[in-house]
Write a protein that holds these residues in place. Structure first.
Motif, mmCIF file in Angstrom:
data_model
loop_
_atom_site.group_PDB
_atom_site.id
_atom_site.type_symbol
_atom_site.label_atom_id
_atom_site.label_comp_id
_atom_site.label_asym_id
_atom_site.label_seq_id
_atom_site.Cartn_x
_atom_site.Cartn_y
_atom_site.Cartn_z
ATOM 1 N N ALA A 11 0.855 -1.190 0.000
ATOM 2 C CA ALA A 11 0.000 0.000 0.000
ATOM 3 C C ALA A 11 0.888 1.237 0.000
ATOM 4 N N SER A 12 0.326 2.370 -0.365
ATOM 5 C CA SER A 12 1.138 3.587 -0.406
ATOM 6 C C SER A 12 0.253 4.821 -0.287
ATOM 7 N N ASP A 13 0.905 5.937 -0.020
ATOM 8 C CA ASP A 13 0.327 7.282 -0.155
ATOM 9 C C ASP A 13 -0.949 7.491 0.653
ATOM 10 N N ALA A 14 -0.854 7.288 1.963
ATOM 11 C CA ALA A 14 -1.962 7.655 2.852
ATOM 12 C C ALA A 14 -1.866 9.123 3.253
ATOM 13 N N HIS A 15 -0.646 9.679 3.271
ATOM 14 C CA HIS A 15 -0.420 11.072 3.674
ATOM 15 C C HIS A 15 -1.110 11.378 5.005
ATOM 16 N N LEU A 16 -0.898 10.499 5.974
ATOM 17 C CA LEU A 16 -1.515 10.683 7.287
ATOM 18 C C LEU A 16 -1.076 12.011 7.886
ATOM 19 N N GLY A 17 -2.036 12.703 8.480
ATOM 20 C CA GLY A 17 -1.754 13.998 9.089
ATOM 21 C C GLY A 17 -1.887 15.164 8.148
ATOM 22 N N ALA A 18 -2.174 14.916 6.886
ATOM 23 C CA ALA A 18 -2.246 16.006 5.912
ATOM 24 C C ALA A 18 -3.429 16.921 6.196
ATOM 25 N N VAL A 27 -9.494 8.807 8.005
ATOM 26 C CA VAL A 27 -8.615 8.127 7.047
ATOM 27 C C VAL A 27 -7.694 7.154 7.788
ATOM 28 N N GLU A 28 -7.132 7.616 8.905
ATOM 29 C CA GLU A 28 -6.253 6.741 9.691
ATOM 30 C C GLU A 28 -7.021 5.528 10.220
ATOM 31 N N ARG A 29 -8.227 5.750 10.714
ATOM 32 C CA ARG A 29 -9.018 4.645 11.243
ATOM 33 C C ARG A 29 -9.344 3.621 10.158
ATOM 34 N N LYS A 30 -9.637 4.102 8.948
ATOM 35 C CA LYS A 30 -9.936 3.162 7.866
ATOM 36 C C LYS A 30 -8.705 2.345 7.512
ATOM 37 N N LEU A 31 -7.540 2.963 7.508
ATOM 38 C CA LEU A 31 -6.298 2.240 7.253
ATOM 39 C C LEU A 31 -6.071 1.176 8.325
ATOM 40 N N VAL A 32 -6.339 1.513 9.563
ATOM 41 C CA VAL A 32 -6.179 0.554 10.666
ATOM 42 C C VAL A 32 -7.180 -0.590 10.528
ATOM 43 N N ARG A 33 -8.405 -0.296 10.092
ATOM 44 C CA ARG A 33 -9.388 -1.362 9.889
ATOM 45 C C ARG A 33 -8.923 -2.332 8.812
ATOM 46 N N TRP A 34 -8.303 -1.799 7.773
ATOM 47 C CA TRP A 34 -7.749 -2.687 6.740
ATOM 48 C C TRP A 34 -6.655 -3.574 7.319
ATOM 49 N N LEU A 35 -5.758 -3.003 8.098
ATOM 50 C CA LEU A 35 -4.693 -3.794 8.713
ATOM 51 C C LEU A 35 -5.269 -4.850 9.648
#
Length: 267
Positions: A11-18, A27-35
């Motif tokens: 995976a790439s380019d989440a730009h967390l904190g942007a 956005v961060e929570r959705k990424l964590v749900r995927w993990l």
């Protein structure tokens, strides 16, 4: 201990904190749900750069935030999942914090690795982006150790605000340009520089089976030859996309939240 068996994810380019995310925490929570969803079958997760919109490690200071994402990476690492992080053009300045705290492996340049029987060429994509002299100059400047040392002498209250503001203005400018020129769309085989690089490299390195990049913020899966493909992993801003390799099939997919889960608004 029994060796883990399973899949490898990219995976790439989440730009967390942007600041250009309408709801960065969502956005961060959705990424964590995927993990969470892949953790029981993952052998390794390769993050291909720009997972953070800005990252700079001082000796005793790291960026605040990202605790859900970093905590989940630590959980996966403790369970035996390999965590690999490429530095992108936004989060270049990763040093020893993430290797020490969560056991991640940091990659500062492209890598050629054998994964479950196939040879992969992996990178963020900016490493082979030779279109702009200004971009190449900034890349060299930001990676220069002396310049990094000088930058570290500035108090974080100034550097973090400056960097996030610059990123926001840069992104807004890029989006305006993309709307006019449709730069964020696939440009075609002859115009995509990552595809052009992969073709050129493959001509002298025919043993490569897969090229995988981030950076371009598009989803692409293209055959280069009978035995080789190039993929661009999309992003976690618009597409929430990822790539899976199980030793037999390599495919590009998008993460869909459960009906009970609220969706983040990407930008």
């Amino acid at each position: 201990m029994e060796k883990r068996r399973g899949k490898i994810f990219f995976a790439s380019d989440a730009h967390l904190g942007a600041r250009y995310h309408k709801d960065p925490l969502a956005v961060e929570r959705k990424l964590v749900r995927w993990l969470d969803r892949i953790k029981d079958e993952a052998l390794a997760v390769w993050f291909l750069g720009d997972m953070f919109d800005y990252w700079y490690e001082y000796k005793y200071v790291v960026p605040k935030g990202h605790v859900r994402f970093l905590g989940k990476l630590a959980e996966l690492s403790d369970a035996g999942v390999e965590i690999h992080l490429f530095t992108g053009n936004h989060d270049i300045w990763m040093f020893d914090y993430l290797p020490k705290e969560i056991g991640a492996t940091i990659h500062r340049d492209v890598e050629i690795v054998d994964l479950l029987g196939k040879r992969f060429f992996l990178g963020h994509g900016d490493e082979v982006d030779y279109r702009s002299k200004a971009f190449r100059f900034l890349r060299r400047l930001f990676r220069d150790r002396f310049c990094q040392w000088l930058y570290a002498g500035i108090h974080p209250r100034w550097t973090f605000g400056f960097a996030l503001g610059w990123s926001l203005n840069s992104r807004k400018s890029g989006l305006e340009k993309a709307e006019k020129e449709r730069e964020n769309d696939y440009q075609g085989e002859s115009a995509e520089y990552l595809v052009a690089f992969a073709k050129s490299y493959l001509a002298t390195h025919p043993d490569i089976n897969f090229f995988i990049f981030g950076h371009r913020h598009i989803m692409l899966d293209l055959m280069l030859s009978r035995d080789c493909r190039v993929l661009i992993a999309g992003d976690w801003m618009r597409y929430f996309s990822y790539i899976t390799w199980d030793g037999q099939q390599l495919y590009l997919d998008q993460f869909e939240a459960d009906d009970s889960e609220s969706e983040p608004t990407g930008m």
